[in-house]
Design an enzyme around this catalytic site. Structure first.
Site, PDB file in Angstrom:
ATOM      1  N   CYS A  85      -0.797  -4.706  -0.878  1.00 38.16           N
ATOM      2  CA  CYS A  85      -1.681  -5.117  -2.221  1.00 38.16           C
ATOM      3  C   CYS A  85      -0.784  -3.981  -3.211  1.00 38.16           C
ATOM      4  O   CYS A  85       0.133  -4.828  -4.074  1.00 38.16           O
ATOM      5  CB  CYS A  85      -3.220  -4.380  -2.169  1.00 38.16           C
ATOM      6  N   HIS A 141      -5.353  -1.665  -9.048  1.00 40.52           N
ATOM      7  CA  HIS A 141      -4.514  -1.030  -7.811  1.00 40.52           C
ATOM      8  C   HIS A 141      -3.419  -0.476  -7.711  1.00 40.52           C
ATOM      9  O   HIS A 141      -2.151  -0.411  -6.948  1.00 40.52           O
ATOM     10  CB  HIS A 141      -4.623  -1.983  -6.417  1.00 40.52           C
TER      11      HIS A 141
HETATM   12 CA   LIG Z   1      -3.788  -7.628  -0.451  1.00 43.50          CA
END
Ligand SMILES: [Ca+2]
Ligand SMILES: *[C@@H]1O[C@H](CO)[C@@H](O)[C@H](O)[C@H]1NC(C)=O
Ligand SMILES: *[C@@H]1O[C@H](CO)[C@@H](O)[C@H](O)[C@H]1NC(C)=O
Ligand SMILES: *[C@@H]1O[C@H](CO)[C@@H](O)[C@H](O)[C@H]1NC(C)=O
Ligand SMILES: *[C@@H]1O[C@H](CO)[C@@H](O)[C@H](O)[C@H]1NC(C)=O
Length: 511
Positions: A85, A141
């Protein structure tokens, strides 16, 4: 609008000059000539969506809206991202490989001080400079220890979603091990404010509603950049039951729920394209859809026919479904086999917006490939380079050749390679990936040397390293050249001062 117009867009140039001298407000006053405004951009990034989890690769998954968009656009057969991610998002936002921004090692934890280093300008910051109105909905994120790391200080006019890796869809909470307990943090913001808690509302439905609202209210004189960072399919199997009803013939409940999430995600995309149509923006919007990494065996996702999963250096981790539709495309309704990397999308969107990219970006302008199916200008890319002392690992592709060295499992020591090195079938037993924290693990790391020819062997079944030592050496030397650009890994320690329990249970910038 055509490409030549974008590069000779005098209003945009004017806006840039004004912006440089007078500041951002000047852009709002300068305006765009209707024919010169660059296209709107809606970039939809799915989370952990596997190659085999989308309708055009697997007809058992019902994604009619995505299929329809893809049919009117271009499907990509060789879009590569980072296998995790934060690194993938960093690559999209900066146009650099994560080993050049310090984000090459695992993902950012909710209590980690580090974020995407502030010296890197994000895609949103760059687009904003030429007049785009910029919004992010969903997952960030890329750091939140200080407000400076958060999206509204990194080029986005608005933010609606969560800072951390993933939250439960109804509760919007994450769980994270802190010392001897599990810390539970509520993580849902509108701008910098905390959204009123409502455990009955499903996150993705809220996100979609916001995206639709942004589109409906968009001031169309200005180009729109909407980064819709889906929290689907990602982790966990919470899903409203009527989406499960779409799969009455699937007996395995976990698989049924997983596919249901895919159809919910597809409906979200459908709602966004309907909103673009109602607002009259659809024909002038580039809509891009891709996944941020391959499916993880924690879910029911599948990367078949490719090997292994997200969090590894195999193609199952990095080769993802992707498509584009919209203006500029001269050839549509086909599958484009050109190799492209997520950093290329950064550079190409800059090019479309009439922005000159920095010289040393890793992303390559693939506009011609997208527009008329010209050959890809990209011949090689780095999957990752991580010098993590306990288990270094790296992989590189040059032409049709791929070299993997060291530990291919980027989640070591959380899981051992033997647990993830497989060609995962759809209804496998889910494997629990126990966090991403470093801890003492009795199994030593792997240290492989694998050579594949991806053209002949896209599923990476035949290691040719012993037969072709010269090829191994050639790729190893190329990897060594890339290693000269390696920067140290961002500090990965969890800061106990960040424990959400110290902030009434809410994840909050704490430094
Ligand atoms: Ca991911
Ligand atoms: C966790 O540690 C704290 C202090 O270090 C201690 O007071 C507490 O009892 C411990 N909790 C558990 C569940 O062991
Ligand atoms: C799409 O829009 C419909 C109609 O407003 C709504 O009922 C549905 O929940 C929306 N779906 C998603 C995934 O947001
Ligand atoms: C997509 O990639 C696969 C595997 O590399 C290959 O067999 C197939 O021919 C490609 N499809 C197209 C349309 O190029
Ligand atoms: C891995 O193996 C290579 C030789 O194939 C060796 O040069 C290297 O030092 C080994 N790395 C580790 C971390 O053991």
């Amino acid at each position: 609008m055509k490409r030549e117009e974008a590069s000779s867009n005098s209003t945009v140039k004017y806006a840039v000059i004004v912006a440089a001298t007078v500041g951002v407000i000047a852009i709002v006053m300068s305006g765009f000539n209707k024919n010169e405004r660059p296209p709107h951009i809606v970039f939809i990034l799915a989370d952990d969506l596997g190659w085999n989890d989308v309708g055009w690769n697997n007809p058992n998954v019902k994604t009619p809206h995505l299929n329809e968009l893809a049919e009117g656009g271009v499907i990509f057969n060789q879009t590569y991202v980072q296998p995790l991610c934060s690194p993938s998002r960093a690559a999209l936002m900066t146009g650099y490989y994560p080993f050049r921004t310090g984000l090459q090692h695992k993902i950012l934890g909710p209590y980690q001080r580090a974020g995407l280093p502030l010296e890197f300008k994000t895609l949103a910051e760059k687009l904003k400079e030429v007049g785009y109105l910029t919004h992010i909905v969903g997952k960030w994120h890329l750091g939140h220890s200080t407000w400076d790391y958060t999206p509204t200080r990194r080029g986005f006019d608005s933010f609606f979603g969560h800072y951390s890796s993933s939250v439960r869809h109804y509760q919007k909470t994450f769980q994270y091990p802190v010392r001897n307990k599990t810390s539970v943090g509520y993580d849902f913001r509108d701008g910098i404010g905390v959204v009123q808690r409502d455990d009955s509302a499903y996150s993705t439905l809220l996100h979609t509603e916001r995206a639709v609202e942004i589109i409906s209210k968009h001031y169309a004189e200005y180009p729109l950049f909407l980064y819709f960072a889906l929290d689907q399919p990602a982790k966990g199997l919470q899903v409203p039951s009527h989406y499960e009803d779409m799969y009455p013939n699937i007996q395995n409940q976990a698989v049924r729920k997983y596919y249901a999430k895919m159809s919910l995600m597809d409906e979200a995309v459908g709602n966004i394209s309907s909103a673009l149509k109602s607002r009259g923006l659809f024909d002038d919007t580039l809509l891009i859809f891709m996944s941020d990494n391959g499916a993880l065996p924690i879910n029911q996702g599948s990367n078949l026919p490719f090997r292994s999963c997200g969090c590894t250096l195999f193609d199952g981790g990095a080769r993802v479904p992707a498509m584009i539709r919209g203006p500029l495309l001269k050839k549509t309704g086909y599958v484009n086999d050109g190799v492209n990397h997520i950093t290329d999308w950064h550079t190409t969107l800059l090019s479309i917006a009439g922005i000159k990219p920095e010289q040393d970006l890793d992303g390559i302008d693939i506009l011609d490939m997208i527009v008329d199916g010209s050959p890809s200008p990209r011949n090689e890319f780095v999957y990752n380079i991580d010098q993590f002392e306990k288990a270094p690992g790296a992989a590189l592709r040059v032409g049709d050749w791929k070299l993997v060295v060291g530990e291919p499992n980027m989640c070591y020591p959380g899981v051992h390679l033997s647990e993830v090195d497989d060609w995962f079938p759809v209804d496998k037993k889910p494997l629990f990936l126990p966090g991403f924290a470093d801890f003492d693990h009795p199994t030593p790391p792997a240290n492989v040397t694998l050579l594949f020819n991806l053209k002949d062997d896209p599923a990476e079944r035949n290691d040719l390293s012993e037969q072709l030592p010269a090829k191994v050496e050639e790729l190893r030397r190329r990897l060594d050249e890339y290693k000269r650009g390696l920067v140290p890994v961002a500090d990965g320690t969890a800061d106990l001062a960040a424990d959400a329990e110290l902030y009434e249970g809410t994840l909050t910038p704490w430094l």
